[in-house]
Write a protein that holds these residues in place. Sequence first.
Motif: not given
Ligand code: UTP
Length: 290
Positions: A102-104, A10-17, A25-28, A107-109
């Motif tokens: 924590i993923q600092e 749950a450390a992604g940027l969620g750019t589509r949101f 956080p998108k996850e919330l 850097l990807g799933l």
């Molecule tokens: P997404 O591929 O949907 O990426 O990640 P994202 O950053 O959440 O959203 P967009 O694409 O920018 O809109 C799928 C899951 O993997 C987590 C995200 O938080 C999400 O739950 N993730 C993704 C990480 O934990 N770290 C990452 O570096 C990338």
Amino acid sequence: MKIRKAVIPAAGLGTRFLPVTKSVPKELLPILDKPMLQYVVEEAAEAGIEEVIIVTSPGKETIAAYFQPDPALEKHLAAGGDQDLLDRVRHVSSLAEVRFVIQEQPLGLGHAVLTAKAAVGDHPFAVMLPDDIVAHTPGALAQMTEVRTRFDAGVVAVERVPWEVVQNYGVVDAVEVEERVHRIRQLVEKPPREEAPSNLTIVGRYILPPEIFSCLERTPPGARGEIQLTDGLSLLLESQLLYAHEFQGRRYDGGTPLGLLRASLEFGLARADTRDAVADILRGLGSPAS
Ligand code: UTP
């Protein structure tokens, strides 16, 4: 061996949101009254998971806060006599043991899963993406656990999609071994439609052996500097069997605003306490907000 731990990246940027994900956080983000993340933790608990490891990032502290008990709020609800709401608030922190890594940097799933290596240890574990929501009882992970026990190997959740949209997904090249179970030969990320080996697309639920970590350590970063889980799985396939399971149930893409809207409406129509009101809303649609 029982699967005890689940990693939830749950450390992604969620750019589509964006812009909402600037501070939430998108996850919330909720489907009706519960965050997407909670649906996924509930699915984990139902599948017998005892420990949930959530990968978060600096700035997403509200995720940890959500799973903490809130004595002041509970006191307030108890004083007001709202037992039902009190139970629902308490339920969140009683689902499973929840810990955080924590993923600092995003850097990807694959990198997010690797961040949880020490917390997982040397046992098979689940990976669950909190923006893939599956509506079914039993949940997708519980169904996959059963497949994993029978085949004694890693399992990846898949869903059949129309061929026209196959290029938007990770796809498996696989041989059917029984109804709804396929032995994976290869994984292909977003293939052009004419090159896609199947229309079985990967959904964010996995049961993986601990060997995935050494594979991820050997996985080179892709074009955007991100380590992809799919690439790590391709390396894993060189030495381990992996099965694809077509789980029962509907998958919602909570990673986009429209996917989340659809999930909200359909969950609203499925829930007894909201069904009639949501149906009324849908019937009354037609005057756009300006
Ligand atoms: P997404 O591929 O949907 O990426 O990640 P994202 O950053 O959440 O959203 P967009 O694409 O920018 O809109 C799928 C899951 O993997 C987590 C995200 O938080 C999400 O739950 N993730 C993704 C990480 O934990 N770290 C990452 O570096 C990338």
